[in-house]
Motif scaffolding. Structure first.
Motif: not given
Length: 199
Positions: A37-43, A56-57, A141-146, A151-152
């Motif tokens: 998925l792509i998230y909007d960093p402005a949000e 970047l930070t 427990n089965g979930l992994d977020i990368e 990029t977003t």
């Protein structure tokens, strides 16, 4: 004396290799499914938008905030409810460890039938609420977020013993995340509108 030492080393090496081989042969297959998925960093609003932080930070901290939302109870509980995982016996008993124990029990009782039914503890019956909480824990427990560093794009990965279930959960997490963020935007807009009306 030296001969005994090497004999012991050889014996423990053979026992260790045999135990490892037995464990691997009884361990069930696991499947991994990923959704992006792509998230909007402005949000994404940080509590303190420190101007000393590089863009970047700031993006990195915003991505951490989005990862927390993806793994939040609001998202995970929607997934469990939507897919009916709290009442899905295959899901609740289908963790890799549960299947490993069942495989070992089946192998032992096929060799020693007198142990049938007495080798391991009987199944524990969970209440509806306990099953729901257990399912939430299994999903988490089965979930992994990368999070991508430049990029977003967020990759949501789920690992399960059933390929179709891994895919369903991965996709459901992304959809639930979208719903939660949409509702969050709507509630912020509604509260701002009601404040303006009160003035």
């Amino acid at each position: 004396m030296v001969c005994r030492y090497w004999l012991l080393v050889l014996l423990f090496t053979i026992l260790g290799a045999g135990l490892f081989g037995a464990t691997v042969s009884f361990w069930p297959d696991t499947y991994v499914a990923s959704s992006k998925l792509i998230y909007d960093p402005a949000e994404t609003k940080l509590i303190s938008e420190d101007s000393a932080l590089s863009p970047l930070t700031r993006r990195y901290y915003k991505s951490l905030a989005e990862a927390e939302i993806i793994q939040s109870d609001a998202v995970i509980e929607r997934v469990v409810s939507r897919l009916g995982l709290a009442s899905n016996e295959a899901f609740l008993n289908g963790s890799a460890w549960s299947l490993f124990v069942a495989n070992v029990e089946e192998a032992v009782t096929s060799i020693f039938p007198e142990f049938r039914g007495s080798l391991f503890e009987p199944e524990i019956v969970l209440s509806e609420q306990e099953a729901h909480q257990y399912a939430v824990g299994l999903v988490r427990n089965g979930l992994d977020i990368e999070m991508s560093k430049l990029t977003t794009i967020v990759t949501v990965t789920y690992q399960a013993t059933q390929a179709e279930l891994a895919s369903q959960i991965s996709n459901a997490v992304v959809e639930a995340y979208r719903e939660v963020t949409r509702e969050r935007k709507t509630s912020v807009a509604e509260s701002a509108g009601s404040e303006l009306q009160q003035r």
